[in-house]
Design an enzyme around this catalytic site. Structure first.
Site, PDB file in Angstrom:
ATOM      1  N   PHE A 115       0.868  -1.175   0.000  1.00  0.00           N
ATOM      2  CA  PHE A 115       0.000   0.000   0.000  1.00  0.00           C
ATOM      3  C   PHE A 115       0.903   1.223   0.000  1.00  0.00           C
ATOM      4  O   PHE A 115       1.521   1.555   1.017  1.00  0.00           O
ATOM      5  CB  PHE A 115      -0.872  -0.056   1.253  1.00  0.00           C
ATOM      6  N   PHE A 148       8.351   4.598   3.979  1.00  0.00           N
ATOM      7  CA  PHE A 148       7.959   3.633   5.023  1.00  0.00           C
ATOM      8  C   PHE A 148       6.940   2.619   4.499  1.00  0.00           C
ATOM      9  O   PHE A 148       5.976   2.281   5.197  1.00  0.00           O
ATOM     10  CB  PHE A 148       7.369   4.347   6.242  1.00  0.00           C
ATOM     11  N   ARG A 264       9.571 -15.153  40.328  1.00  0.00           N
ATOM     12  CA  ARG A 264      10.780 -14.403  40.695  1.00  0.00           C
ATOM     13  C   ARG A 264      10.741 -14.024  42.174  1.00  0.00           C
ATOM     14  O   ARG A 264       9.739 -13.500  42.664  1.00  0.00           O
ATOM     15  CB  ARG A 264      10.883 -13.141  39.829  1.00  0.00           C
ATOM     16  N   GLU A 359      -0.983   3.686  10.593  1.00  0.00           N
ATOM     17  CA  GLU A 359      -2.446   3.648  10.393  1.00  0.00           C
ATOM     18  C   GLU A 359      -3.114   4.875  11.026  1.00  0.00           C
ATOM     19  O   GLU A 359      -4.278   4.846  11.394  1.00  0.00           O
ATOM     20  CB  GLU A 359      -3.063   2.361  10.982  1.00  0.00           C
TER      21      GLU A 359
END
Length: 379
Positions: A115, A148, A264, A359
């Site tokens: 895209f 990008f 832990r 987005e």
């Protein structure tokens, strides 16, 4: 659908999770995993059944994507654009002939689609893009640089958004073109060196007098100058999809956090017994569950057509911000170990930062949400 979810969950947790560190170190997804996702039909789960996809609804898609999001984002990135913004460019704007020619190949994974919208000066506001397309006889000649672009280094075809009417308002003079990778004048730059999400490749795409036939104008004559509208429709779908990825990663981070706190020891007792650690866990569990519920609710409204604007932005905004906070708490609970390479939460801390940017940044989502809320109140 339940069978698909079970199969994908098993694949992700048994086959992909053990290889996460290798994918991160090599900046590549192993060939056998690439082959496996094709065989599972994951290149076309959101594409129509008549064109070889699984034809999942938005609601079923987000449930599947939450499973995919449990591991490195690099895996989903392999086929994310085929199912998302690239494939949906054809679904939303393509002619029946273009859909029949390209969607089966995209759905099977035989073709990887990219895209190509973003530019250096047109990211948050793509209406300002500068890539041009001028008509010469029965051809279009494209010039510009895209930035990008996900999967560009391995793409077979690019959905290129270009300005076809320089005199029109910014959002009204844009069209979309199918541009094969071997088109003369098209060059893909080197892979970007990113903070995280290694194995998911992005790169610049250069278009120097790239000539494509008029038949490659998406939508044909009816698609002329309608590219911006197509892009916005694709991005709305993509925002729900990305929100679901964030939910999957949030679940993984909660599991890593709780698992570490439960085993832990410090000061002679498990760190999970300390109330301040419990507070961090409680906040992460709550935000994960809130994000999951929001995304599922938005997906239902998307399917019904009740809301395909405000909801997708709200889901993407909240889920991407939430997973960032959850990742931060995960590192905090792990202490010094959480800052070390080779530890899952350190890798995810780097990976999730991008979700607040692509987005549509969080700030763009805020603008969309507020404007739509005001518009709904005033009409």
């Amino acid at each position: 659908m339940s069978e698909i979810l079970v199969t994908v969950r098993s694949f992700i947790r048994n086959d992909v999770v053990p290889l996460e560190a290798e994918i991160d170190a090599n900046d590549d997804v192993p060939a056998h995993l690439r082959k496996a996702v094709k065989e599972l039909g994951l290149y076309g789960f959101a594409l129509p059944e008549e064109h070889g996809g699984l034809g999942l609804s938005m609601y079923d898609e987000v449930r599947l994507v939450m499973e995919l999001g449990y591991t490195t984002p690099a895996l989903r990135s392999l086929f994310g654009t085929n199912n998302g913004i690239a494939g949906h460019t054809l679904m939303a704007g393509g002619s029946p002939e273009q859909q029949a020619e390209w969607l089966p190949k995209i759905a099977s994974g035989d073709v990887v689609a990219s895209f190509a919208l973003t530019e250096a000066e047109a990211g948050s506001d793509p209406s300002r893009l500068g890539t041009s397309a001028r008509r010469e006889g029965n051809d279009w000649v494209l010039n510009g640089t895209k930035r990008f672009i996900t999967n560009a280094p391995g793409a077979d075809v690019f959905m290129v958004y270009a300005r076809t009417d320089p005199d029109a308002a910014p959002a009204r003079g844009i069209s979309t073109f199918l541009v094969p990778k071997d088109s003369p004048g098209l060059t893909v730059g080197p892979k970007d060196a990113k903070m995280g999400q290694f194995g998911a490749w992005t790169a610049d795409v250069y278009l120097d007098d790239v000539r494509v036939p008029h038949a490659n104008l998406i939508g044909g004559d009816a698609g002329l100058h309608r590219g911006y509208l197509t892009a916005m429709q694709c991005l709305a779908h993509g925002r729900v999809h990305i929100a679901a990825v964030c939910v999957g990663l949030a679940e993984r981070l909660v599991d890593e956090t709780v698992g570490y706190a439960a085993t832990r020891e410090q000061g002679g007792q498990l760190i999970g017994e300390y109330q301040l650690i419990q507070g961090l866990i409680a906040d992460s569990v709550t935000e994960y569950r809130a994000a999951r519920s929001l995304v599922l609710d938005v997906a239902r409204d998307f399917d019904s057509g009740a809301d395909r604007r405000l909801g997708p932005s709200a889901a993407k905004y909240f889920a991407s911000e939430a997973v960032g906070r959850i990742a931060d708490r995960a590192v905090q609970v792990h202490g010094g170990s959480g800052y070390m390479r080779g530890i899952a939460v350190e890798r995810f801390y780097r990976d999730v930062r991008l979700f607040r940017i692509y987005e549509g940044t969080s700030q763009i989502q805020q603008v969309i949400i507020a404007k739509q809320a005001l518009r709904d109140r005033m009409t």
